[in-house]
Design a protein around this motif. Structure first.
Motif, PDB file in Angstrom:
ATOM      1  N   VAL A 174       1.008  -1.297  -0.072  1.00 19.58           N
ATOM      2  CA  VAL A 174       0.357   0.098  -0.014  1.00 19.58           C
ATOM      3  C   VAL A 174       0.918   1.283   0.150  1.00 19.58           C
ATOM      4  O   VAL A 174       1.977   1.025   0.776  1.00 19.58           O
ATOM      5  CB  VAL A 174      -1.436   0.324   1.563  1.00 19.58           C
ATOM      6  CG1 VAL A 174      -1.839   0.983   1.974  1.00 19.58           C
ATOM      7  CG2 VAL A 174      -2.037  -1.039   1.151  1.00 19.58           C
ATOM      8  N   THR A 218      -0.433   4.692  -0.146  1.00 17.92           N
ATOM      9  CA  THR A 218      -1.440   5.491   0.161  1.00 17.92           C
ATOM     10  C   THR A 218      -1.360   6.662  -0.780  1.00 17.92           C
ATOM     11  O   THR A 218      -1.757   6.796  -0.840  1.00 17.92           O
ATOM     12  CB  THR A 218      -2.208   5.828   1.129  1.00 17.92           C
ATOM     13  OG1 THR A 218      -2.120   4.416   2.331  1.00 17.92           O
ATOM     14  CG2 THR A 218      -3.050   6.331   1.508  1.00 17.92           C
ATOM     15  N   LEU A 264       0.057   0.181  -3.938  1.00 16.84           N
ATOM     16  CA  LEU A 264      -1.602   0.830  -4.024  1.00 16.84           C
ATOM     17  C   LEU A 264      -1.560   2.335  -4.128  1.00 16.84           C
ATOM     18  O   LEU A 264      -0.668   2.693  -3.466  1.00 16.84           O
ATOM     19  CB  LEU A 264      -2.689   0.053  -3.264  1.00 16.84           C
ATOM     20  CG  LEU A 264      -3.725  -0.554  -3.353  1.00 16.84           C
ATOM     21  CD1 LEU A 264      -3.190  -1.893  -4.291  1.00 16.84           C
ATOM     22  CD2 LEU A 264      -4.425  -0.901  -2.351  1.00 16.84           C
ATOM     23  N   GLY A 265      -2.011   3.020  -4.644  1.00 17.67           N
ATOM     24  CA  GLY A 265      -2.324   4.622  -4.261  1.00 17.67           C
ATOM     25  C   GLY A 265      -3.808   4.724  -3.949  1.00 17.67           C
ATOM     26  O   GLY A 265      -4.135   3.444  -4.173  1.00 17.67           O
ATOM     27  N   ASN A 266      -4.114   5.615  -3.084  1.00 24.71           N
ATOM     28  CA  ASN A 266      -5.853   6.430  -3.286  1.00 24.71           C
ATOM     29  C   ASN A 266      -6.066   7.561  -3.779  1.00 24.71           C
ATOM     30  O   ASN A 266      -5.381   8.226  -3.865  1.00 24.71           O
ATOM     31  CB  ASN A 266      -5.839   6.092  -1.851  1.00 24.71           C
ATOM     32  CG  ASN A 266      -6.758   6.109  -0.988  1.00 24.71           C
ATOM     33  OD1 ASN A 266      -7.611   6.897  -1.480  1.00 24.71           O
ATOM     34  ND2 ASN A 266      -7.928   4.562  -1.069  1.00 24.71           N
ATOM     35  N   CYS A 298     -19.092   0.770   1.177  1.00 25.19           N
ATOM     36  CA  CYS A 298     -19.478  -0.465   2.338  1.00 25.19           C
ATOM     37  C   CYS A 298     -19.051  -0.200   3.241  1.00 25.19           C
ATOM     38  O   CYS A 298     -18.603   0.517   4.437  1.00 25.19           O
ATOM     39  CB  CYS A 298     -16.953  -0.614   1.763  1.00 25.19           C
ATOM     40  SG  CYS A 298     -16.526  -1.366   3.082  1.00 25.19           S
ATOM     41  N   ILE A 345     -17.034  -4.050  -7.676  1.00 28.54           N
ATOM     42  CA  ILE A 345     -16.118  -4.363  -6.010  1.00 28.54           C
ATOM     43  C   ILE A 345     -17.722  -5.350  -6.059  1.00 28.54           C
ATOM     44  O   ILE A 345     -18.967  -4.440  -5.665  1.00 28.54           O
ATOM     45  CB  ILE A 345     -15.999  -3.580  -5.166  1.00 28.54           C
ATOM     46  CG1 ILE A 345     -14.790  -2.758  -6.063  1.00 28.54           C
ATOM     47  CG2 ILE A 345     -15.785  -3.593  -3.730  1.00 28.54           C
ATOM     48  CD1 ILE A 345     -14.104  -1.232  -5.674  1.00 28.54           C
ATOM     49  N   GLY A 352     -15.417  -6.989  -2.312  1.00 22.10           N
ATOM     50  CA  GLY A 352     -15.290  -5.993  -0.948  1.00 22.10           C
ATOM     51  C   GLY A 352     -16.075  -6.395   0.088  1.00 22.10           C
ATOM     52  O   GLY A 352     -16.462  -7.138   0.005  1.00 22.10           O
ATOM     53  N   GLY A 353     -16.263  -5.308   1.082  1.00 16.65           N
ATOM     54  CA  GLY A 353     -17.327  -4.921   2.065  1.00 16.65           C
ATOM     55  C   GLY A 353     -16.730  -6.465   2.845  1.00 16.65           C
ATOM     56  O   GLY A 353     -17.710  -6.974   4.259  1.00 16.65           O
ATOM     57  N   ALA A 373     -12.636  -7.670   5.917  1.00 16.53           N
ATOM     58  CA  ALA A 373     -12.294  -6.872   6.434  1.00 16.53           C
ATOM     59  C   ALA A 373     -12.392  -5.667   7.694  1.00 16.53           C
ATOM     60  O   ALA A 373     -11.636  -4.395   6.860  1.00 16.53           O
ATOM     61  CB  ALA A 373     -10.646  -6.796   5.975  1.00 16.53           C
ATOM     62  N   VAL A 374     -13.571  -5.523   7.781  1.00 19.31           N
ATOM     63  CA  VAL A 374     -14.266  -4.532   7.965  1.00 19.31           C
ATOM     64  C   VAL A 374     -14.373  -4.937   9.681  1.00 19.31           C
ATOM     65  O   VAL A 374     -15.227  -4.226   9.906  1.00 19.31           O
ATOM     66  CB  VAL A 374     -15.209  -3.823   7.748  1.00 19.31           C
ATOM     67  CG1 VAL A 374     -14.505  -2.912   6.276  1.00 19.31           C
ATOM     68  CG2 VAL A 374     -16.347  -5.077   7.260  1.00 19.31           C
ATOM     69  N   MET A 423     -10.167  -6.862  -0.494  1.00 17.59           N
ATOM     70  CA  MET A 423      -9.523  -6.061  -0.130  1.00 17.59           C
ATOM     71  C   MET A 423      -9.702  -5.785   0.373  1.00 17.59           C
ATOM     72  O   MET A 423      -9.857  -6.149   1.912  1.00 17.59           O
ATOM     73  CB  MET A 423     -10.236  -4.927  -1.014  1.00 17.59           C
ATOM     74  CG  MET A 423     -11.075  -4.356  -2.584  1.00 17.59           C
ATOM     75  SD  MET A 423     -12.191  -3.351  -3.001  1.00 17.59           S
ATOM     76  CE  MET A 423     -10.354  -1.772  -3.003  1.00 17.59           C
ATOM     77  N   ASP A 456      -4.789  -6.505  -0.563  1.00 18.39           N
ATOM     78  CA  ASP A 456      -4.060  -5.374  -0.334  1.00 18.39           C
ATOM     79  C   ASP A 456      -4.124  -5.013   1.332  1.00 18.39           C
ATOM     80  O   ASP A 456      -4.857  -5.808   1.352  1.00 18.39           O
ATOM     81  CB  ASP A 456      -3.497  -4.469  -0.884  1.00 18.39           C
ATOM     82  CG  ASP A 456      -5.005  -3.790  -0.256  1.00 18.39           C
ATOM     83  OD1 ASP A 456      -6.382  -4.356  -0.222  1.00 18.39           O
ATOM     84  OD2 ASP A 456      -5.033  -2.599   0.925  1.00 18.39           O
TER      85      ASP A 456
END
Ligand SMILES: CNc1nc2c(CC[C@H]3O[C@@H](OC)[C@@H]4OC(C)(C)O[C@@H]43)c3nc(N)[nH]c(=O)c3cc2[nH]1
Length: 373
Positions: free
Chosen positions: A36, A38, A59-61, A149, A188, A216-217, A219-220, A247, A267
């Motif tokens: 990552v 960021t 990864l960028g953001n 998310c 996603i 997605g959704g 690791a939260v 993700m 990531d």
């Protein structure tokens, strides 16, 4: 060098797969771990050092870079690759997740999200269209749809409402992305831990059509057991001939469990962030270098590791520079952790290609001591 974006599978072993994503800026070996970066840097690492660990893509953001230094400025300076001196593939997240987790005074509507910058309080708006524009200005090779998310646990209806908004935003992302040969747009999948909603989301994304699909959704905060339960069915709902990206994951054992369940890309900030907090990941488990028992230990973190930290420095030295808050502490521990994560991926790619993933996984778990080492 290919002018197109393509994915080819080389071997499967159970649900685990190994392959190659070809992009105009280079190939990505899967399963892949993506460091990552960021704010246009993998913290405490030079780009050539990130490459030396074995990373093919980083990864960028959108969220961070739109606030500072702005996507327009990066575009005027030649794009994110030139700006950060990384000429290989870059995947950028669409910003929705970070807005919900970092920004202040957020307001979510059908149109998008308005928010105040966590840096200087300035007002901003992210929509699918604006997210696509920012990611194009950055020049990223793999663009993520703008999505929402939801945190888990959450009620079925709340997750359904959020997922359906994300699917409408996926269509708007697709329409705004247009036709950009050599660049990929990933959808996603949302739907939390509800199998029916995951299926509805997968069908909606298939109908729109993407170059790759993220789960997605997760690791939260749901925990590994719930995450694996979702991964027992969710990846297989996505097109088998396209890359599957989980993700925000994760710890080494999360990564192994995800690859076992058909994930191709992951990531996580863990190896870089924990490197700065003195946590070193090794084959045998985690070393907390600040612990006093390391203060005179002449051994490396891991005698089998070939990274610069393990080749040339003792635990005693790493303990000292961490305790002294020396900059080299973050450099060496980050390098070691990223090196270890890439070795983990290489081990799994080789094992899947040789049809011995089950044995590799057994050995992976057998080597890990419980607790600190
Ligand atoms: C940690 N768990 C986790 N992260 C998730 C992300 C963000 C992933 C990005 O956020 C950072 O990790 C926190 C990483 O650094 C940048 C460069 C910001 O990109 C990575 C997600 N992003 C989107 N768009 N949609 C999702 O459903 C989603 C789910 C996630 N679960």
């Amino acid at each position: 060098m290919t002018e197109r974006f393509s994915f080819s599978l080389h071997a499967t072993d159970g649900r685990a797969r190994t392959g190659t994503i070809s992009t105009p800026r280079g190939e990505i070996r899967t399963p892949a771990f993506m460091p990552v970066g960021t704010a246009a840097t993998v913290k405490a690492m030079l780009p050539e050092s990130v490459r030396a660990t074995g990373a093919d893509v980083l990864l960028g953001n959108t969220y961070h870079l739109m606030l500072r230094p702005t996507a327009e400025r990066i575009a005027r300076l030649g794009g994110l690759h030139a700006f950060m001196n990384w000429e290989r593939p870059i995947l950028t997240d669409s910003g929705g997740f970070q807005v919900m987790s970092l920004a202040e005074l957020r307001k979510l509507t059908e149109e998008g999200v308005t928010f105040r910058s966590h840096i200087d309080g300035s007002r901003h708006m992210l929509t699918p269209e604006r997210s696509m524009e920012i990611q194009q200005l950055l020049g990223s090779d793999i663009v993520m749809c703008f999505d929402e998310c939801p945190a888990l646990p959450a009620e079925h209806d709340r997750i359904a409402e959020s997922m359906r908004l994300s699917m409408r935003w996926a269509q708007r992302s697709r329409d705004a992305f247009g036709d950009r040969p050599g660049h990929a747009l990933f959808g996603i999948q949302q739907g939390g831990d509800k199998e029916d909603l995951r299926g509805e989301s997968a069908e909606a994304l298939r109908a729109i059509g993407f170059d790759g699909y993220a789960v997605g959704g997760l690791a939260v905060g749901e925990g590994q057991e719930v995450m694996f339960r979702v991964l027992d069915y969710a990846p297989d709902m996505l097109p088998e001939d396209k890359p599957r990206y989980l993700m925000g994951v994760g710890k080494p054992d999360d990564i192994v469990g995800a690859v076992k369940r058909g994930i191709d890309m992951m990531d996580c900030v863990l190896p870089s962030r924990s490197g700065r907090t003195g946590q070193a990941f090794t084959r045998r488990g985690v070393v907390n270098i600040k612990n006093a028992r390391h203060q005179e230990d002449p051994r490396p973190l891991d005698e089998h590791c070939s990274c610069p930290a393990c080749r040339s420095y003792s635990r005693a030295y790493l303990h000292h520079v961490f305790r002294s808050q020396e900059i080299i502490s973050s450099m060496l521990l980050t390098w070691h952790n990223l090196h270890y994560f890439q070795e983990l991926m290489q081990g799994m790619r080789d094992a899947i290609a040789a049809g011995r993933f089950a044995d590799w996984e057994t050995d992976f778990h057998a080597q890990r001591a419980e607790g600190d080492i």
